[in-house]
Motif scaffolding. Structure first.
Motif, PDB file in Angstrom:
ATOM      1  N   ILE A   1       0.823  -1.216   0.000  1.00 54.08           N
ATOM      2  CA  ILE A   1       0.000   0.000   0.000  1.00 54.08           C
ATOM      3  C   ILE A   1       0.858   1.269   0.000  1.00 54.08           C
ATOM      4  CG2 ILE A   1      -1.989  -1.113   1.088  1.00 54.08           C
ATOM      5  CD1 ILE A   1      -1.137   0.238   3.736  1.00 54.08           C
ATOM      6  N   ILE A   2       2.125   1.114  -0.361  1.00 53.15           N
ATOM      7  CA  ILE A   2       3.026   2.264  -0.429  1.00 53.15           C
ATOM      8  C   ILE A   2       3.120   2.778  -1.863  1.00 53.15           C
ATOM      9  CG2 ILE A   2       5.446   3.004  -0.222  1.00 53.15           C
ATOM     10  CD1 ILE A   2       5.699   1.199   2.202  1.00 53.15           C
ATOM     11  N   ASP A   3       3.006   4.072  -2.016  1.00 51.43           N
ATOM     12  CA  ASP A   3       3.176   4.715  -3.320  1.00 51.43           C
ATOM     13  C   ASP A   3       4.666   4.693  -3.645  1.00 51.43           C
ATOM     14  OD1 ASP A   3       3.597   6.583  -5.402  1.00 51.43           O
ATOM     15  OD2 ASP A   3       1.818   7.717  -4.835  1.00 51.43           O
ATOM     16  N   LYS A   4       5.028   3.955  -4.675  1.00 47.27           N
ATOM     17  CA  LYS A   4       6.453   3.775  -5.000  1.00 47.27           C
ATOM     18  C   LYS A   4       7.124   5.082  -5.396  1.00 47.27           C
ATOM     19  CE  LYS A   4       6.083  -0.639  -4.304  1.00 47.27           C
ATOM     20  NZ  LYS A   4       4.671  -0.685  -3.907  1.00 47.27           N
ATOM     21  N   SER A   5       6.369   6.034  -5.915  1.00 46.87           N
ATOM     22  CA  SER A   5       6.968   7.297  -6.357  1.00 46.87           C
ATOM     23  C   SER A   5       7.291   8.238  -5.200  1.00 46.87           C
ATOM     24  CB  SER A   5       6.036   8.008  -7.347  1.00 46.87           C
ATOM     25  OG  SER A   5       4.815   8.370  -6.727  1.00 46.87           O
ATOM     26  N   THR A   6       6.555   8.098  -4.089  1.00 40.12           N
ATOM     27  CA  THR A   6       6.765   8.999  -2.945  1.00 40.12           C
ATOM     28  C   THR A   6       7.333   8.294  -1.722  1.00 40.12           C
ATOM     29  OG1 THR A   6       4.535   8.643  -2.070  1.00 40.12           O
ATOM     30  CG2 THR A   6       4.820  10.407  -3.701  1.00 40.12           C
ATOM     31  N   GLY A   7       7.156   6.979  -1.656  1.00 36.04           N
ATOM     32  CA  GLY A   7       7.600   6.231  -0.477  1.00 36.04           C
ATOM     33  C   GLY A   7       6.625   6.336   0.678  1.00 36.04           C
ATOM     34  N   CYS A   8       5.472   6.942   0.423  1.00 39.25           N
ATOM     35  CA  CYS A   8       4.467   7.136   1.477  1.00 39.25           C
ATOM     36  C   CYS A   8       3.316   6.142   1.337  1.00 39.25           C
ATOM     37  CB  CYS A   8       3.908   8.559   1.409  1.00 39.25           C
ATOM     38  SG  CYS A   8       5.104   9.828   1.874  1.00 39.25           S
ATOM     39  N   THR A   9       2.757   5.767   2.470  1.00 44.03           N
ATOM     40  CA  THR A   9       1.590   4.890   2.464  1.00 44.03           C
ATOM     41  C   THR A   9       0.387   5.655   1.929  1.00 44.03           C
ATOM     42  OG1 THR A   9       2.310   3.421   4.237  1.00 44.03           O
ATOM     43  CG2 THR A   9      -0.052   3.713   3.983  1.00 44.03           C
ATOM     44  N   LYS A  10      -0.388   4.991   1.055  1.00 45.44           N
ATOM     45  CA  LYS A  10      -1.566   5.611   0.451  1.00 45.44           C
ATOM     46  C   LYS A  10      -2.695   5.715   1.482  1.00 45.44           C
ATOM     47  CE  LYS A  10      -0.395   3.375  -3.938  1.00 45.44           C
ATOM     48  NZ  LYS A  10      -0.831   2.347  -4.925  1.00 45.44           N
ATOM     49  N   ILE A  11      -3.155   6.908   1.703  1.00 48.00           N
ATOM     50  CA  ILE A  11      -4.162   7.158   2.729  1.00 48.00           C
ATOM     51  C   ILE A  11      -5.482   6.463   2.406  1.00 48.00           C
ATOM     52  CG2 ILE A  11      -5.467   8.918   3.965  1.00 48.00           C
ATOM     53  CD1 ILE A  11      -2.407   8.710   4.575  1.00 48.00           C
ATOM     54  N   GLU A  12      -5.839   6.408   1.118  1.00 50.12           N
ATOM     55  CA  GLU A  12      -7.086   5.741   0.753  1.00 50.12           C
ATOM     56  C   GLU A  12      -7.033   4.249   1.087  1.00 50.12           C
ATOM     57  OE1 GLU A  12      -4.655   6.018  -3.128  1.00 50.12           O
ATOM     58  OE2 GLU A  12      -5.006   7.230  -1.320  1.00 50.12           O
ATOM     59  N   CYS A  13      -5.836   3.678   1.072  1.00 49.66           N
ATOM     60  CA  CYS A  13      -5.681   2.263   1.418  1.00 49.66           C
ATOM     61  C   CYS A  13      -5.854   2.048   2.921  1.00 49.66           C
ATOM     62  CB  CYS A  13      -4.306   1.748   0.978  1.00 49.66           C
ATOM     63  SG  CYS A  13      -4.083   1.702  -0.821  1.00 49.66           S
ATOM     64  N   VAL A  14      -5.373   2.991   3.706  1.00 49.00           N
ATOM     65  CA  VAL A  14      -5.556   2.915   5.157  1.00 49.00           C
ATOM     66  C   VAL A  14      -7.042   2.971   5.480  1.00 49.00           C
ATOM     67  CG1 VAL A  14      -5.085   4.029   7.379  1.00 49.00           C
ATOM     68  CG2 VAL A  14      -3.312   3.966   5.610  1.00 49.00           C
ATOM     69  N   GLU A  15      -7.760   3.831   4.791  1.00 47.97           N
ATOM     70  CA  GLU A  15      -9.210   3.950   4.998  1.00 47.97           C
ATOM     71  C   GLU A  15      -9.912   2.646   4.631  1.00 47.97           C
ATOM     72  OE1 GLU A  15      -9.960   7.298   2.508  1.00 47.97           O
ATOM     73  OE2 GLU A  15      -9.542   8.777   4.090  1.00 47.97           O
ATOM     74  N   GLN A  16      -9.476   2.010   3.539  1.00 48.66           N
ATOM     75  CA  GLN A  16     -10.053   0.733   3.136  1.00 48.66           C
ATOM     76  C   GLN A  16      -9.790  -0.343   4.185  1.00 48.66           C
ATOM     77  OE1 GLN A  16      -8.508   1.145  -1.293  1.00 48.66           O
ATOM     78  NE2 GLN A  16      -9.821  -0.633  -1.158  1.00 48.66           N
TER      79      GLN A  16
END
Length: 245
Positions: A221-236
């Motif tokens: 669930i990490i955005d490979k371009s930013t290295g950050c976890t995708k917030i929409e995935c956390v919500e899911q």
């Protein structure tokens, strides 16, 4: 009892933060039911790590998960040394260094897991997960019940089952979950968990009767371009947790 904010007293997510802002957004999206991971392997030394983690502690109200870095046993000492200063809610540790970490953190409240690995035999786990023991020709394997008892003796709070490879070790996961239920022990499934297999993995553990679960959902669930976890995935993930428990 630790200070982890379980949803419905059952499940708390564990995901990685790519930066301080990402950590803040994750915490909000998970409605506080998350331990946000920051890896010691991301820092050149303990001093730099401690300085940065103090900022995360403030943003996350203590709900920081001090990580090794992909289960890297070479980071065991860094995690243990960070515990001297950073009194986070959650620490990740190899099996053999749990006692050292509990002594360094100096309290009974911080949650410390113990990394054990699959063996290919349901009901058995590998406890030789330290930097030297991991490569032993004759690995130390014991019953899950014995491993849990030893973790309790060392001051640990949960069994971290890694690497799972998603559902590749389904039968072993089921046996581990059943043992955790018998021993009234927290289970942290880790490795290869994604949005597609999350519910099935969690259902196996819940159906076994495990009271408290901390699933680690990382690279998927990490955005490979930013290295950050995708917030929409956390919500899911949180929505799935709410459905499950």
């Amino acid at each position: 009892m630790t200070n982890i904010n379980y949803y419905n007293d059952r499940v708390c997510l564990n995901v990685l933060a790519g930066c301080l802002e990402n950590a803040r957004d994750i915490y909000k999206a998970a409605e506080g039911h998350v331990e946000v991971g920051v890896l010691t392997a991301s820092y050149p030394d303990v001093e730099t790590c401690v300085e940065d983690m103090a900022k995360y502690m403030e943003v996350l109200e203590g709900n920081l998960s001090v990580g090794l870095g992909g289960g890297n046993p070479a980071q065991w000492r860094a995690v243990a040394d960070v515990a001297k200063t950073i009194k986070a809610n959650h620490f990740n540790q190899v099996f053999s260094a749990v006692g050292w970490t509990r002594a360094n953190v100096g309290n009974d409240e911080s949650h410390i897991n113990a990394l054990v690995s699959p063996t290919g035999t349901p009901g058995k786990v590998k406890i030789s997960t330290g930097p030297l023991s991991k490569d032993c020709a004759d690995p130390a394997t014991v019953s899950v019940d014995t491993a849990i008892t030893m973790i309790k003796e060392m001051g640990g709070n949960s069994l971290k089952f890694f690497p799972m490879g998603g559902l590749k070790v389904r039968d072993e996961l089921k046996a581990v979950a059943e043992a955790c239920a018998r021993e009234d022990f927290c289970l942290e499934p880790t490795g290869g968990i994604d949005l597609d297999n999350f519910e099935e993995i969690m259902r196996i553990i819940i159906d076994a009767g495990v009271k408290r679960i901390i699933p680690h959902v990382y690279s998927s669930i990490i955005d490979k371009s930013t290295g950050c976890t995708k917030i929409e995935c956390v919500e899911q993930l949180l929505n799935m947790v709410k459905t499950l428990v």
